[in-house]
Design a protein around this motif. Structure first.
Motif, PDB file in Angstrom:
ATOM      1  N   GLY A  28       0.803  -1.208   0.000  1.00  0.00           N
ATOM      2  CA  GLY A  28       0.000   0.000   0.000  1.00  0.00           C
ATOM      3  C   GLY A  28       0.837   1.260   0.000  1.00  0.00           C
ATOM      4  N   ARG A  29       2.154   1.100  -0.029  1.00  0.00           N
ATOM      5  CA  ARG A  29       3.038   2.248   0.095  1.00  0.00           C
ATOM      6  C   ARG A  29       3.904   2.513  -1.135  1.00  0.00           C
ATOM      7  NH1 ARG A  29       3.748   4.223   5.219  1.00  0.00           N
ATOM      8  NH2 ARG A  29       2.651   3.088   6.872  1.00  0.00           N
ATOM      9  N   ALA A  30       4.106   1.513  -1.957  1.00  0.00           N
ATOM     10  CA  ALA A  30       5.015   1.679  -3.102  1.00  0.00           C
ATOM     11  C   ALA A  30       4.544   0.811  -4.263  1.00  0.00           C
ATOM     12  CB  ALA A  30       6.437   1.288  -2.701  1.00  0.00           C
ATOM     13  N   GLY A  31       4.938   1.221  -5.473  1.00  0.00           N
ATOM     14  CA  GLY A  31       4.703   0.400  -6.651  1.00  0.00           C
ATOM     15  C   GLY A  31       3.262   0.282  -7.086  1.00  0.00           C
ATOM     16  N   GLY A  32       2.458   1.302  -6.802  1.00  0.00           N
ATOM     17  CA  GLY A  32       1.047   1.231  -7.162  1.00  0.00           C
ATOM     18  C   GLY A  32       0.784   1.369  -8.657  1.00  0.00           C
ATOM     19  N   THR A  33       1.706   1.996  -9.370  1.00  0.00           N
ATOM     20  CA  THR A  33       1.551   2.162 -10.815  1.00  0.00           C
ATOM     21  C   THR A  33       2.780   1.592 -11.526  1.00  0.00           C
ATOM     22  OG1 THR A  33       2.654   4.322 -10.871  1.00  0.00           O
ATOM     23  CG2 THR A  33       0.284   4.300 -10.398  1.00  0.00           C
ATOM     24  N   LYS A  34       2.650   1.427 -12.829  1.00  0.00           N
ATOM     25  CA  LYS A  34       3.759   0.886 -13.616  1.00  0.00           C
ATOM     26  C   LYS A  34       4.973   1.797 -13.535  1.00  0.00           C
ATOM     27  CE  LYS A  34       5.035  -0.622 -18.270  1.00  0.00           C
ATOM     28  NZ  LYS A  34       4.588  -0.784 -19.672  1.00  0.00           N
TER      29      LYS A  34
END
Length: 401
Positions: free
Chosen positions: A309-315
């Motif tokens: 939930g803190r990092a890498g939410g999008t490409k």
């Protein structure tokens, strides 16, 4: 300077007689669950003393980043990756000749290189020649890695050559340690009261444990050798330091869980993350007051689940996680692992070293910046086999030369 012997704090359960030595500053952030687990360990039967370091964080069977001294054996405080540690190597490759993209392409093939027959090396350790031989030279998952590094800063009298590249390898006993631990858990259960020294169960575990510690050290050596083959280089060992193990001492059994075991004068790496500096230190005489322990790395700030939930939410964010401010490259085809091992998951290794220095446990020798970090590769099977055939031919030719 801090008190070189640590901040000795008797536990509330004075009947247990356990003291806690905290080797971190008041400003160091420690998660509440880690403190709760620490208190739980201190309450266990036969517990004598705990040394706690600034990388402390929650673990499965107890907090990670501590040494526990007891009058009995607690295998669960070591866990399943017996002998896990870090090894630092110097490469005979000059930094000025490095091409990052080419180095990353070469290191992607690290675990495709066929290692030499390990049977003689296993037998030299007093182990059977086929003792978990198939797993030797493999890194594993989680926070394990093989990282190509450059010296960012170094003491003039230290062991680090600023002109040369280095390898830092973090790995352990792989399936060997897991099998030892799982078999013991199946036979003895939770072992809340520990194992009395001298019993059949304790003797058997210690024999298996010693074999796993030796195997894990050889595994790190063979990982580095495979990496060196891909880079067409030779290596020299600078330091090999385990951080999941037990030691029998005059005062009892010292359990190291995510805490590096060092003697005064020993050189040890303290890992950052793939986007932050790692550090190299020399242990000072005061480590005898910390049960021979220091931090082995920055320590987790957020657990794996929380990182999603803190990092890498999008490409684009995930692509950014594969690089760093020095132009470094992370080789990690596992999307989840890329997120879970992001730099934001970890504390600041520089602050960890500062705390250890403040308590006179270590002398900083230098800092290392990450250039290529090998984590995991998921190549097409057919292409992997074709690549193996090409590399075998190349390595045979190099060995002949």
């Amino acid at each position: 300077m801090g008190n070189p012997s640590g901040d000795k704090i008797p536990h509330d359960a004075t009947a247990r007689g356990c003291a806690i030595s905290r080797f971190y500053s008041p400003s160091t952030w420690i998660e509440g669950e880690a403190i709760r687990q620490l208190d739980e360990v201190a309450m266990r039967p036969g517990m004598v003393e705990l040394s706690v370091f600034p990388d402390l964080h929650p673990g499965k069977y107890g907090p990670v980043g501590m040494v526990a001294l007891a009058d009995r054996l607690y295998p669960q405080l070591v866990g399943n990756d017996i002998g896990c540690g870090m090894s630092l190597f110097e490469l005979d490759l000059p930094l000025r000749k490095l091409r990052l993209d080419k180095a990353a392409e070469q290191l992607r093939k690290l675990e495709e290189v066929d290692p030499d027959d390990p049977s003689e090396r296993l037998e030299a350790l007093g182990l059977a020649g086929d003792y978990f031989a198939g797993a030797l030279g493999t890194i594993g998952g989680g926070n394990h890695f093989c990282e190509l590094q450059a010296v960012d800063a170094a003491a003039d009298t230290g062991p680090l050559d600023r002109q040369r590249l280095h390898l830092l390898v973090h790995s352990g006993s792989r399936s060997l340690g897991a099998s030892i631990f799982s078999e013991l858990i199946a036979a003895k259960g939770a072992m809340h009261d520990g194992l009395e020294i001298g019993t059949e169960a304790a003797v058997g575990y210690l024999l298996d444990h010693d074999a796993a510690v030796s195997w894990a050290s050889l595994n790190r050596q063979m990982i580095a050798e495979r990496a060196a083959w891909t880079l067409r280089a030779d290596i020299r060992l600078v330091a090999d330091v385990p951080h999941n193990l037990v030691r029998l001492t005059e005062r009892g059994v010292a359990h190291y869980k995510g805490a590096a075991y060092v003697e005064p004068g020993a050189i040890a790496p303290i890992a950052g993350s793939r986007a932050t500096l790692s550090h190299v230190v020399r242990a000072l005489d005061a480590v005898t007051g910390s049960l021979g322990g220091i931090s082995h790395g920055a320590g987790r700030k957020y657990d794996r689940r929380a990182m999603h939930g803190r990092a890498g939410g999008t490409k684009s964010e995930r692509e950014a996680l594969a690089g760093n401010e020095w132009g470094g490259i992370a080789i990690c085809d596992d999307r989840n692992l890329l997120v879970e091992e992001a730099a934001g998951a970890y504390k600041d290794a520089g602050k960890v070293v500062a705390d250890l220095e403040n308590f006179a446990l270590v002398e900083p020798l230098g800092a290392m910046r990450p250039l290529v970090t090998y984590k995991s590769v998921q190549a097409d099977i057919r292409e992997r086999e074709r690549s193996k055939m090409r590399d075998r031919a190349t390595i045979r030719r190099m060995r002949h030369d």
